[in-house]
Design an enzyme around this catalytic site. Structure first.
Site, mmCIF file in Angstrom:
data_model
loop_
_atom_site.group_PDB
_atom_site.id
_atom_site.type_symbol
_atom_site.label_atom_id
_atom_site.label_comp_id
_atom_site.label_asym_id
_atom_site.label_seq_id
_atom_site.Cartn_x
_atom_site.Cartn_y
_atom_site.Cartn_z
ATOM 1 N N CYS A 2 0.820 -1.214 0.000
ATOM 2 C CA CYS A 2 0.000 0.000 0.000
ATOM 3 C C CYS A 2 0.856 1.268 0.000
ATOM 4 C CB CYS A 2 -0.874 0.022 1.239
ATOM 5 S SG CYS A 2 -1.859 -1.448 1.451
ATOM 6 N N ARG A 27 5.156 0.195 -5.973
ATOM 7 C CA ARG A 27 5.103 -0.619 -4.762
ATOM 8 C C ARG A 27 4.181 -1.822 -4.927
ATOM 9 N NH1 ARG A 27 6.486 2.597 0.046
ATOM 10 N NH2 ARG A 27 5.000 1.430 1.280
ATOM 11 N N TRP A 79 -3.030 -2.612 -1.451
ATOM 12 C CA TRP A 79 -2.652 -3.974 -1.818
ATOM 13 C C TRP A 79 -3.436 -4.870 -0.856
ATOM 14 C CZ3 TRP A 79 0.292 -7.960 0.622
ATOM 15 C CH2 TRP A 79 0.737 -8.977 -0.242
ATOM 16 N N ASN A 105 -1.713 2.040 5.964
ATOM 17 C CA ASN A 105 -0.836 0.937 5.555
ATOM 18 C C ASN A 105 -0.593 0.075 6.789
ATOM 19 O OD1 ASN A 105 -0.619 2.164 3.119
ATOM 20 N ND2 ASN A 105 1.563 2.616 3.251
ATOM 21 N N GLY A 106 -0.500 -1.238 6.595
ATOM 22 C CA GLY A 106 -0.247 -2.121 7.743
ATOM 23 C C GLY A 106 -1.445 -3.008 8.016
ATOM 24 N N GLU A 486 17.869 -17.475 -7.564
ATOM 25 C CA GLU A 486 17.499 -16.112 -7.965
ATOM 26 C C GLU A 486 17.005 -16.077 -9.417
ATOM 27 O OE1 GLU A 486 16.811 -13.533 -6.491
ATOM 28 O OE2 GLU A 486 16.969 -11.946 -7.964
ATOM 29 N N LYS A 490 13.306 -14.862 -10.445
ATOM 30 C CA LYS A 490 13.081 -13.779 -11.402
ATOM 31 C C LYS A 490 12.106 -14.242 -12.473
ATOM 32 C CE LYS A 490 14.189 -11.345 -9.727
ATOM 33 N NZ LYS A 490 14.647 -10.702 -8.530
ATOM 34 N N GLU A 493 8.443 -14.731 -11.056
ATOM 35 C CA GLU A 493 7.675 -13.547 -10.647
ATOM 36 C C GLU A 493 7.261 -12.674 -11.827
ATOM 37 O OE1 GLU A 493 11.431 -11.173 -8.512
ATOM 38 O OE2 GLU A 493 9.458 -10.961 -7.676
ATOM 39 N N HIS A 509 17.796 -36.391 -6.540
ATOM 40 C CA HIS A 509 17.156 -36.894 -5.318
ATOM 41 C C HIS A 509 15.654 -36.641 -5.333
ATOM 42 C CE1 HIS A 509 20.952 -37.947 -3.458
ATOM 43 N NE2 HIS A 509 21.435 -36.783 -3.883
ATOM 44 N N LYS A 606 6.272 -4.171 -4.066
ATOM 45 C CA LYS A 606 7.700 -3.857 -4.077
ATOM 46 C C LYS A 606 8.320 -4.007 -2.700
ATOM 47 C CE LYS A 606 11.632 -2.576 -5.677
ATOM 48 N NZ LYS A 606 12.425 -3.694 -6.272
#
Ligand code: M6R
Length: 611
Positions: A2, A27, A79, A105-106, A486, A490, A493, A509, A606
């Site tokens: 948010c 964000r 968000w 926010n929160g 990573e 990438k 996402e 395995h 973000k």
């Protein structure tokens, strides 16, 4: 996550609020809204989806003239956490009288019990959100002094918040408060602002005040008055924003992500600037604020972070052990405070975070400080909460990272970790000669990266092998294992394809069962002591029909590979950076071919400022 922007001053508020929301778009969010004080009510405009929808809704609003004349207001990008992304759940939320508006926010953790109490008092809720509970609670306490009402309500609240509240009765003031969710105040020439990050402020001012947890402030066009919840005055200093905080334009690139990938030679130059002593083979990291004695006493390094920052920490683990002979380990920040971490004063805890606002990493910082460890931050955003709470560490100086998928964040984190490892190593057993060689290699990083960026067009061709695949695997070992993780992160996402990174030796395995003819397997096989072993794992995949996309050192072989990406020759720890950049470009081109919204992937934020 948010975003909040609020303005009170002498100019029209709407363009400032909408412009601020645009700058907060990076964000991640799924709806947006604003509230403006009118004679006896708060005018609200909301829209689901992008800020452009809210701009359109504002333009179409029957009350446009009134909206345009407002010189104060609050706005928000949401968000979704509690309740779907709908107009009714979008902020601002209101009290019973509709004269009081709140953006938040929160997460209010005890919102259920508060909601029940308010229902018993006759409240009828219009949304599923925890935020509406807080708005109505403030309304219950409001008797003409908004700051007092906010303070009283916040005493009932458990959880995290960064809030901005307005009342139609006092259109010239905004009350803001923070606990666990960042807020920064801006002092402009024509009024004052509040925002959840400086990106929303830079167009209006360079002068800011960062609020701390527990702060409650009243802002008007000409004043800022900060207290705690008990009205005790608090003095917070005015800071000057970094000049590059406003450098958030795409600069001719199609996406912020591509720009940020191409920014990396410069970003890493900035991370290294003034920090390498090539003649002595040392690194100079004054921000660590550690004495030689502090460093000599460190027995163990514990790195905490999330997502991409966690992967950088995993590369750092190899660096500290290989270069500095120091026991190092990585802990997932979200787990740290729940697992009784065995930390003491001889541990160095490094909190790694691009944004400096990740809630779990921040909580780990607090836990480690409580346990008496020496805590350093490895942070990009200057003035962020983790930077301020750690008080010392190493800034990445990567410049603003707007794309939700972190790129230069990762490579500058690894660079900074290598600098830290060099510093610790030279204070221990590393010879000057070895130090000089490492410092020289670090100084060459920007050129090494340029040679990978030069392969952009070729990598775009290779990307076609990955488009539309059901499963894609990334394999690596040693410091290239986190690079594999990573690379897969990438890809998933931004392209929404299913990709997994594995330690190359782990594939057989279990996951090898998923290989079918044609499954792409990206194999990280640059020169390293275990390079041949990794290549044997690649052969095992190829024998089962997998297509091998190899990342190898220039001039080395990749027999049988379907496609080859090359990185210049350098030692493995350094090579993690160009290798990662090759994978960033690969992910970018796959996502582009898949026509995905690269800079703002669905469901992602973000900076993740909730637990
Ligand atoms: O700002 P931080 O480095 O603390 O963020 C941590 C993660 O949320 C972040 O790296 C996330 O995984 C990125 N979307 C990865 O690209």
């Amino acid at each position: 996550m948010c975003g909040i922007i609020g303005y009170v001053g002498s100019k029209a508020a709407v363009p400032i609020l909408l412009g601020g929301l645009k700058r907060l778009e990076y964000r991640g969010y799924d709806s947006a809204g604003l509230a403006l004080p009118q004679t006896d009510t708060m005018l609200a405009i909301k829209a689901v989806g992008k800020v452009s929808k809210l701009i359109e809704a504002t333009r179409q609003h029957p009350n446009t003239a009134l909206a345009e004349s407002s010189t104060s207001g609050i706005a928000h990008t949401r968000w979704a956490t509690h309740g779907a992304p709908t107009e009714s759940n979008a902020h601002p939320h209101f009290d019973k009288s509709q004269r009081l508006a709140l953006v938040h926010n929160g997460i209010i953790e005890n919102y259920r019990s508060l909601r029940q109490k308010l229902i018993a008092l006759g409240h009828e809720f219009k949304s599923d959100t925890d935020t509406e509970v807080l708005a109505r609670l403030i309304g219950e306490y409001y008797q003409g002094d908004l700051r007092l009402a906010v303070a009283s309500a916040l005493r009932q609240v458990e959880g995290a918040y960064g809030i901005a509240v307005m009342s139609a009765n006092q259109p010239g003031e905004i009350i803001v408060a923070r606990k666990g969710s960042p807020l920064v105040l801006g002092i402009g020439e024509h009024g004052c602002l509040v925002a959840s990050d400086t990106a929303a402020l830079v167009a209006h001012t360079q002068q800011v005040i960062y609020l701390d947890d527990g702060d409650l402030a009243k802002i008007t066009a000409t004043s800022i008055d900060i207290t705690d919840l008990n009205q005790t005055p608090i003095d917070r200093s005015i800071k000057q924003l970094e000049p590059d905080a406003g450098a958030i334009e795409k600069g001719g690139y199609e996406h912020f992500m591509l720009k940020e990938i191409f920014d990396q030679p410069e970003a890493i130059t900035n991370t290294l600037r003034g920090r390498l002593d090539l003649a002595q083979g040392k690194s100079i990291l004054a921000g660590m604020g550690t004495s030689t004695r502090d460093l000599a006493e460190i027995r163990r390094i514990v790195m905490v972070g999330c997502g991409t920052s966690l992967h950088a920490a995993m590369v750092g683990e190899f660096a500290f052990e290989d270069l500095a002979d120091l026991h190092a380990e990585v802990q997932q920040a979200a787990e740290f405070r729940y697992r009784n971490p065995l930390i003491d004063a001889q541990d160095l805890v490094i909190a790694i975070s691009q944004s400096g606002e990740t809630a779990d990493t921040l909580a780990a910082v607090r836990e480690a400080k409580e346990k008496g460890a020496l805590v350093l931050g490895l942070v990009n955003v200057v003035g962020s909460t983790i930077a301020r709470e750690t008080g010392r560490g190493v800034y990445l100086h990567a410049g603003p990272e707007i794309s939700v998928a972190s790129t230069k964040g990762f490579t500058t984190q690894v660079t900074a970790l290598l600098l830290m490892a060099l510093k610790l190593a030279r204070g221990r057993r590393m010879s000057q000669e070895r130090g000089e060689a490492l410092a020289k290699s670090l100084a060459q990083l920007p050129d090494l990266i340029r040679s990978v960026l030069a392969q952009n067009d070729a990598i775009a061709q290779v990307a076609q092998h990955l488009v539309g695949q059901e499963h894609i695997f990334y394999l690596g070992r040693g410091p290239f294992h986190p690079v594999a993780l990573e690379g897969a992160l990438k890809l998933k996402e931004i392209s929404y394809l299913h990709a997994e990174g594995y330690h190359a030796a782990e594939l057989k395995h279990g996951p090898i069962a998923l290989l079918t003819p044609g499954t792409p397997v990206v194999v990280l096989a640059p020169e390293s002591p275990v390079r041949d072993k990794v290549w044997s794992n690649a052969e095992e995949c190829r024998a089962r029909g997998a297509k091998i996309i190899a990342v190898v050192t220039e001039g080395t072989e990749a027999p049988g590979a379907t496609a080859v990406l090359t990185i210049p020759a350098c030692e493995p720890l350094i090579a993690t950076i160009p290798a990662t950049i090759a994978l960033q470009l690969l992910a970018y081109h796959v996502a582009r071919l898949q026509q995905c919204p690269i800079d703002q992937p669905r469901n992602l934020a973000k900076s993740v400022t909730v637990e």
